[in-house]
Design an enzyme around this catalytic site. Structure first.
Site, mmCIF file in Angstrom:
data_model
loop_
_atom_site.group_PDB
_atom_site.id
_atom_site.type_symbol
_atom_site.label_atom_id
_atom_site.label_comp_id
_atom_site.label_asym_id
_atom_site.label_seq_id
_atom_site.Cartn_x
_atom_site.Cartn_y
_atom_site.Cartn_z
ATOM 1 C CE LYS A 129 -15.949 -46.608 9.356
ATOM 2 N NZ LYS A 129 -16.780 -46.193 10.460
ATOM 3 C CD GLU A 213 -12.417 -48.452 2.605
ATOM 4 O OE1 GLU A 213 -12.056 -48.027 3.706
ATOM 5 O OE2 GLU A 213 -13.075 -49.497 2.449
ATOM 6 C CG HIS A 248 -23.722 -53.483 6.919
ATOM 7 N ND1 HIS A 248 -22.536 -53.693 6.250
ATOM 8 C CD2 HIS A 248 -24.621 -53.101 5.988
ATOM 9 C CE1 HIS A 248 -22.711 -53.439 4.969
ATOM 10 N NE2 HIS A 248 -23.968 -53.075 4.775
ATOM 11 N NE ARG A 305 -17.531 -51.329 20.422
ATOM 12 C CZ ARG A 305 -17.519 -51.165 19.098
ATOM 13 N NH1 ARG A 305 -17.128 -50.037 18.564
ATOM 14 N NH2 ARG A 305 -17.895 -52.137 18.305
#
Lengths: 517, 200
Positions: A129, A213, A248, A305
């Protein structure tokens, strides 16, 4: 074109991929673990081979059993060996499992078996990431402020966090799914959060690296489907919104996103194309953005993907994405340009899970006794289970995806509500009734979606409504006519007509009844 | 004519009804209100079909409700809703309370691992006596007897991973109808209780 393709996956996606491959005249090779011997994806294939290695085939220099993954569908070495043994010229990895495993993609490349997806190096870069965000930032794609450096704690971390601006979100660099993720509201909580997230990340992904973040309140997750050939052509196939989640885990997805107007869609589409060019992407993928209430958007990550929710794009764009993946992997150029793509109407997807809404949506295990999905115009069901399928702890509890299309969002929604009310699953608890309530919720109908929807709204089921007379009557009548499950013995030990009763003896075994739900 | 007692746990309604059936026609009569439903039933396959209520069509699907290989009742789908029916024993003419399993059985409330088994067959227990301790999703749960009686069978082992609904312990309810109340002065002073205390 490929002659034979091995599908390195299971469940609904393996079935769905097999369907397209067979329709293209390609021989389908399935692989299966011991518990999946009778699975639907095995039945759907032309040939199938067991994943468990025969005795004597353990890898060299390793003790027996060591080095072989406990999850058979992750045994990349075995899968490549099977492909070579059986003459498969390509492997489709599906989603999950090895689909984003750069090492597996490289093993395929080195063995001369085509990996239907992007190059292994791209998978590796996008899998990190921090690296992926840096690449995007350098290419001029907006990224969430602050995600540049790994946070190490102490005064440096505090300075970075203050630069970003509290609240900040601490995330694991090596993985997702909520593990290692924490919101930090104030500077005093930062060090403890970094430490805890790092520990969680090490435990879940083997890598303690975390980063920070800016935390956006009421964010919307909007992702763009992309498709690139090996000749430098790239298109995006517009967006999907996946804003109903729990822990999530995605539950509902739709396209187009109610959050985007045509101008924002153009800018985000352009950003998605900039992203794929920045990494030299090939084949199908998804660029994920986070959209703030003010309409600003930021790159979140890239999924290298095919995604679970790809059917909603297929319904609105009018394209078979698996077919496109295979055609591109076989070296053909894209037969269309961006301006040829005109999405039409609105599509919704609900994921059907084996879970118990009355017990905090705990995943359920059991045997499916009845599976009757709905049918009708513009209703699509992608399922990996059938009657008799065993839902076990070994695999994802998703039973199927239910997808509807309509000219408008209201039409697609009405179709979805109808379809959910006709979807029969007996034998395991499912979230079907929960989904019915969610689809009927006023805020959902308004399109007022964000990732915390479920924590903010109560989605009320009908558990407290007493069954109507018709249900009592049908229950009483059906008791005469129940199919006898294999091997079961009634609680009183009697077996009705000896040996072979398909219609068990009714009233002499019935006692008091209780309606449990 | 068999009367059947039903308790709908979620809405806390108790209903009893009688059902007459002849050929394809049926009559359902609710005991407390006398509410009646008449019509036809058509079975298209074992456990599935539809009601035809003077022209109104109501499809349904039914399958045996099984817990760990034992049929406990039926699971019914109708009008977009799945309903679970469990057969319970009559207990002095009253319907059983919510969540009570049949004849003193203790079921695993969710999948998990057995940590301790506090009893063995033959032990005398009361309502509330701890029987099994299990762990699930990082929570420890003590499962206690819901009846007073004697342990008939233990259906699990320490360390075993069990499914939700597995019968862990079966307690044979005492015959004198003391179910639901702990009786002072009825403690079993036999050797089995002393042994159990020594092991706990």
């Amino acid at each position: 074109m490929f002659r034979k393709v091995l599908i390195a996956n299971r469940g609904e996606i393996a079935v769905r991929i097999a369907q397209t491959l067979q329709q293209m005249g390609i021989i389908v090779m399935a692989v299966f673990s011991a518990v999946d011997r009778a699975a639907l994806h095995v039945q759907a294939a032309d040939e199938a081979w067991a994943l468990e290695r025969p005795v004597g085939h353990e890898p060299h220099a390793l003790a027996a059993g060591k080095g072989v993954p406990t999850q058979p569908y992750l045994d990349g070495e075995r899968i490549v060996a099977l492909a070579l043994e059986r003459g498969a010229d390509a492997i489709h990895p599906g989603y999950g499992f090895l689909s984003e495993n750069a090492d597996f993609a490289r093993q395929c490349e080195e063995a001369g078996v085509c990996f239907i997806g992007p190059p292994s190096e791209v998978i590796r870069q996008m899998g990190d990431k921090i690296v992926s965000k840096r690449i995007m930032s350098e290419a001029g794609v907006p990224v969430v402020p602050g995600a540049q450096a790994a946070a190490v704690g102490g005064s440096e971390a505090l300075r970075l966090a203050e630069e970003i601006g509290f609240p900040v979100l601490v995330k694991a660099a090596a993985g997702g799914g909520g593990k290692g993720m924490r919101v930090v509201e104030s500077p005093a909580d930062l060090d403890a959060a970094l430490e805890a997230s790092s520990r969680e990340a090490r435990h879940a992904f083997g890598d303690p690296t975390v980063f920070m973040e800016k935390y956006l309140t009421r964010p919307r997750h909007v992702e763009f489907q992309v498709l690139c050939d090996h000749h430098g052509n790239a298109v995006h196939l517009f967006e999907r919104e996946c804003s109903i989640q729990r822990r999530h885990q995605k539950i509902v997805e739709e396209t187009p996103s109610p959050a985007l107007d045509p101008e924002l869609r153009l800018r985000m589409g352009a950003a998605a194309l900039k992203a794929v060019r920045a990494v030299g992407y090939r084949n199908a993928g998804t660029v994920e953005f986070i959209v703030a209430p003010d309409g600003s958007f930021y790159f979140l990550e890239m999924n290298t993907r095919l995604q679970v929710e790809h059917p909603i794009t297929e319904m609105t764009v009018g394209m078979d994405l698996v077919r496109a993946q295979v055609v591109v992997a076989a070296g053909h150029p894209l037969p269309f340009t961006q301006s040829d793509l005109r999405p039409r109407g609105h599509a919704l997807e609900c994921r059907i899970y084996a879970e118990d809404p009355t017990r905090g949506f705990l995943p359920c295990t059991g045997t499916i006794r009845r599976h009757r999905p709905p049918h009708g115009p513009w209703i699509r069901v992608d399922s990996g289970v059938m009657e008799g399928s065993v839902v076990s702890v070994h695999h994802d509890p998703m039973l199927a995806k239910l997808v509807t299309w309509g000219e408008t969002r209201d039409e697609a929604l009405a179709r979805m509500r109808w379809a959910l009310s006709r979807y029969v699953v007996l034998g395991v608890h499912t979230n079907i009734e929960f989904l019915q309530a969610l689809m009927g919720h006023p805020s959902f109908r308004e399109g007022d979606l964000h990732t915390h929807f479920l924590s903010e709204h109560t989605v009320a089921g009908r558990d407290e409504v007493a069954p109507e007379a018709e249900a009592w009557a049908a229950a009483g009548l059906a008791h005469h006519h129940l199919p006898r499950p294999h091997g079961s013995v009634p609680a009183d030990g009697r077996s009705g007509e000896t040996g072979k009763a398909v219609f068990p003896s009714p009233w002499d075994t019935v006692g008091a009844w209780r309606m449990d739900r | 004519m068999k009367r059947t007692h039903l308790h709908h746990v979620a809405s806390n309604h108790t209903v009893d009804f009688s059902l007459e059936q002849r050929d394809g026609s049926f009559r359902w009569t609710r005991g407390d209100t006398g509410e009646e439903l008449q019509g036809q039933v058509v079975f298209t396959a074992p456990g599935e079909g539809f009601l035809d209520l003077h022209g109104r069509i109501v499809p349904f699907q039914a399958a045996p409700l099984e817990v760990k290989g034992i049929t406990r009742g039926i699971e019914l789908w109708m009008l977009g809703r799945v309903l679970l029916l469990e057969r319970v024993e009559e207990a002095g003419g009253r319907a059983r309370g919510p969540g009570a399993p049949t004849s003193g059985e203790v079921l695993a409330p969710m999948p998990g691992t057995i940590l301790q088994i506090r009893v063995q067959p033959g032990d005398a227990v009361e309502v509330g006596t701890p029987l099994v301790i299990m762990e699930s999703m990082k929570m420890e749960m003590t499962l206690a007897s819901t009846v007073t009686g004697r342990v008939e069978a233990v259906g699990c082992k320490v360390g075993e991973l069990v499914d939700m609904g597995t019968v862990l312990v079966r307690v044979h309810k005492a015959e004198d109808g003391t179910e639901g109340t702990a009786q002072a002065g009825t403690r079993d002073r036999s050797g089995t209780e002393a042994e159990r205390d020594a092991r706990a």
